[in-house]
Design a protein around this motif. Structure first.
Motif, PDB file in Angstrom:
ATOM      1  N   GLY A 218      79.332 -23.336 -29.127  1.00  0.00           N
ATOM      2  CA  GLY A 218      80.070 -24.322 -28.363  1.00  0.00           C
ATOM      3  C   GLY A 218      79.673 -24.288 -26.902  1.00  0.00           C
ATOM      4  N   ARG A 219      80.491 -24.905 -26.069  1.00  0.00           N
ATOM      5  CA  ARG A 219      80.186 -24.944 -24.643  1.00  0.00           C
ATOM      6  C   ARG A 219      81.387 -24.452 -23.841  1.00  0.00           C
ATOM      7  NH1 ARG A 219      81.752 -30.100 -25.914  1.00  0.00           N
ATOM      8  NH2 ARG A 219      83.093 -31.100 -24.365  1.00  0.00           N
ATOM      9  N   ARG A 220      81.093 -23.907 -22.672  1.00  0.00           N
ATOM     10  CA  ARG A 220      82.136 -23.356 -21.824  1.00  0.00           C
ATOM     11  C   ARG A 220      82.961 -24.455 -21.168  1.00  0.00           C
ATOM     12  NH1 ARG A 220      82.405 -18.325 -20.193  1.00  0.00           N
ATOM     13  NH2 ARG A 220      80.226 -17.927 -20.740  1.00  0.00           N
ATOM     14  N   SER A 221      82.290 -25.521 -20.746  1.00  0.00           N
ATOM     15  CA  SER A 221      82.958 -26.589 -20.007  1.00  0.00           C
ATOM     16  C   SER A 221      83.644 -27.584 -20.939  1.00  0.00           C
ATOM     17  CB  SER A 221      81.944 -27.338 -19.136  1.00  0.00           C
ATOM     18  OG  SER A 221      82.524 -28.477 -18.548  1.00  0.00           O
ATOM     19  N   ASP A 222      84.801 -28.120 -20.487  1.00  0.00           N
ATOM     20  CA  ASP A 222      85.459 -29.188 -21.226  1.00  0.00           C
ATOM     21  C   ASP A 222      84.875 -30.555 -20.888  1.00  0.00           C
ATOM     22  OD1 ASP A 222      87.295 -27.605 -22.629  1.00  0.00           O
ATOM     23  OD2 ASP A 222      88.638 -27.505 -20.905  1.00  0.00           O
ATOM     24  N   ASP A 223      83.987 -30.602 -19.893  1.00  0.00           N
ATOM     25  CA  ASP A 223      83.369 -31.854 -19.483  1.00  0.00           C
ATOM     26  C   ASP A 223      82.285 -32.248 -20.472  1.00  0.00           C
ATOM     27  OD1 ASP A 223      82.223 -34.007 -18.242  1.00  0.00           O
ATOM     28  OD2 ASP A 223      81.693 -32.965 -16.383  1.00  0.00           O
ATOM     29  N   LEU A 224      82.484 -33.371 -21.152  1.00  0.00           N
ATOM     30  CA  LEU A 224      81.508 -33.831 -22.143  1.00  0.00           C
ATOM     31  C   LEU A 224      80.141 -34.093 -21.532  1.00  0.00           C
ATOM     32  CD1 LEU A 224      83.237 -36.371 -24.575  1.00  0.00           C
ATOM     33  CD2 LEU A 224      81.791 -34.447 -25.200  1.00  0.00           C
ATOM     34  N   TYR A 261      75.802 -30.241 -32.173  1.00  0.00           N
ATOM     35  CA  TYR A 261      76.764 -30.479 -31.099  1.00  0.00           C
ATOM     36  C   TYR A 261      77.656 -29.257 -30.926  1.00  0.00           C
ATOM     37  CZ  TYR A 261      80.598 -32.470 -28.383  1.00  0.00           C
ATOM     38  OH  TYR A 261      81.528 -32.720 -27.409  1.00  0.00           O
ATOM     39  N   GLY A 262      77.856 -28.847 -29.676  1.00  0.00           N
ATOM     40  CA  GLY A 262      78.705 -27.697 -29.387  1.00  0.00           C
ATOM     41  C   GLY A 262      79.995 -28.128 -28.715  1.00  0.00           C
ATOM     42  N   PRO A 263      81.129 -28.023 -29.382  1.00  0.00           N
ATOM     43  CA  PRO A 263      82.404 -28.402 -28.774  1.00  0.00           C
ATOM     44  C   PRO A 263      82.935 -27.305 -27.858  1.00  0.00           C
ATOM     45  CG  PRO A 263      82.813 -27.525 -30.943  1.00  0.00           C
ATOM     46  CD  PRO A 263      81.311 -27.501 -30.751  1.00  0.00           C
ATOM     47  N   SER A 264      83.821 -27.676 -26.958  1.00  0.00           N
ATOM     48  CA  SER A 264      84.574 -26.664 -26.211  1.00  0.00           C
ATOM     49  C   SER A 264      85.726 -26.185 -27.082  1.00  0.00           C
ATOM     50  CB  SER A 264      85.115 -27.253 -24.911  1.00  0.00           C
ATOM     51  OG  SER A 264      86.124 -28.223 -25.182  1.00  0.00           O
ATOM     52  N   ALA A 265      86.309 -25.051 -26.715  1.00  0.00           N
ATOM     53  CA  ALA A 265      87.448 -24.534 -27.476  1.00  0.00           C
ATOM     54  C   ALA A 265      88.607 -25.522 -27.458  1.00  0.00           C
ATOM     55  CB  ALA A 265      87.880 -23.185 -26.912  1.00  0.00           C
ATOM     56  N   VAL A 351      82.431 -20.056 -30.167  1.00  0.00           N
ATOM     57  CA  VAL A 351      83.854 -20.295 -30.377  1.00  0.00           C
ATOM     58  C   VAL A 351      84.225 -19.745 -31.751  1.00  0.00           C
ATOM     59  CG1 VAL A 351      85.701 -21.999 -30.482  1.00  0.00           C
ATOM     60  CG2 VAL A 351      83.745 -22.375 -28.966  1.00  0.00           C
ATOM     61  N   LEU A 352      85.197 -18.849 -31.782  1.00  0.00           N
ATOM     62  CA  LEU A 352      85.699 -18.262 -33.029  1.00  0.00           C
ATOM     63  C   LEU A 352      87.117 -18.764 -33.272  1.00  0.00           C
ATOM     64  CD1 LEU A 352      83.388 -16.292 -32.141  1.00  0.00           C
ATOM     65  CD2 LEU A 352      84.689 -14.473 -33.203  1.00  0.00           C
TER      66      LEU A 352
END
Length: 358
Positions: A218-224, A261-265, A351-352
């Protein structure tokens, strides 16, 4: 999975195989161990889940090589230890491994036989080829579903981009940055659609109060629209450098879509809550390289890991370019390493999430 893209890890046991280049994925599986053990304790302590004295455990996207049996082995050992602790006979355990049909199942099957012979609770093992975006198992048949480093793969490239001929990665930085919100949103919509479908399917296949333990890139940022957070960014940068130097056709690059694609948590939590079939027991996000000796994360090793993961779809689209891909990748990663600010957090995370069927 879209039949036009043959997505699987590099087969065999040679220098470029996934089996030889999957140490990062192994570190992520180690992080899942406490969550899997807790899920097993929850299942074994619940009188409603093991009424028949049987337990079915499935790993979706098992791939091949030494990691293929890691998650189910943790679950089997935890099951055995739980019943040994209370001096009770263990349940019969069915272990099922899933991946796409092009996965290298030969060594997986041999490892399954060893698992069957050396672990007392195991009585049945098997492989189930197919996409985890389709039904795989009978209704109410599974107790625990695990998946590691797989669910970032989409069922297909984002339809909006393909239909409108919008390239995912342009070598012109200005054009790429202008287009980034559109590209990121299209990938996000495809992931939301796919992951929602995954949850609905697994809810049908799990027993009441069944468990899932998942990890995905996933990614650290919530910004798409953060370019650094695209999990396929490094591979795309390497291909972009090759296009700039004339090693591959730019038009080919413009029509290439990496279905990842890597989602944020936070994004993952919203999808799970909106779908409604599962409650979240625990969610964690870890630095992608945590748990690894960073001295081993050399440009050569990273480039070969990218090769092991992406070679089949790259070769299908561009032809036999992977030796040059690794050479270009090493140069790119060396430049990136020399310019990176020390202490900067990596934008990519693992992300787990541990889920219980509602």
């Amino acid at each position: 999975m879209d039949s036009k893209q043959r997505v699987h890890m590099n087969q065999g046991h040679g220098e470029t195989s996934y089996a030889r280049n999957s140490s990062i994925q192994s570190a992520q599986q180690n992080r899942m161990k406490p969550l899997i053990e807790a899920a097993i304790v929850g299942l074994c302590s619940n009188p409603n889940t093991l009424l028949s004295g049987k337990m079915a455990i499935a790993d979706l996207g098992c791939s091949s090589g030494p990691n293929a049996l890691a998650l189910v082995s943790i679950a089997v050992e935890a099951t055995h230890n739980h019943f040994l602790r209370f001096q009770q006979p263990p349940p019969e355990v069915c272990v099922l491994l899933n991946d796409l049909p092009d996965n290298d199942f030969n060594m997986v099957v041999k490892r399954l036989v060893v698992l069957q012979q050396t672990n007392e609770p195991v009585c049945v093992t098997g492989v189930v080829p197919g996409s985890f975006y389709e039904r795989l198992f009978p209704s109410g048949s599974l107790h625990l579903v695990c998946s590691s480093s797989s669910l970032q793969w989409l069922s297909k490239a984002p339809e909006d981009l393909v239909a409108n001929h919008i390239c995912a990665y342009d070598i012109d930085e200005h054009v790429r940055r202008e287009r980034l919100p559109v590209v990121a949103a299209a990938y996000g919509r495809q992931f939301s659609k796919d992951f929602t479908r995954f949850l609905k399917l697994r809810a049908k296949e799990l027993v009441p109060e069944g468990q899932m333990v998942l990890s995905l890139v996933g990614r650290r940022s919530d910004d798409l629209a953060t370019e650094n957070s695209h999990v396929w960014r490094t591979a795309a940068q390497i291909l972009g450098a090759m296009a700039s130097e004339g090693m591959i056709d730019k038009a080919k690059l413009d029509s290439f879509y990496i279905p990842v694609y890597g989602p944020s948590a936070k994004e993952l939590r919203v999808i799970i809550e909106e779908e409604g079939s599962f409650s979240i027991t625990e969610m964690q996000a870890h630095d992608y390289a945590s748990g690894m000796d960073r001295a081993l994360l050399t440009p050569n090793r990273i480039a070969n890991t990218l090769r092991a993961i992406f070679e089949p779809i790259i070769v299908q689209h561009f032809g036999e370019i992977m030796d040059e891909f690794v050479r270009t990748g090493e140069k790119h990663l060396n430049l990136q390493r020399s310019s990176r600010v020390e202490g900067t957090k990596h934008p990519i995370v693992m992300v787990l999430v541990s889920l219980t069927k509602a």
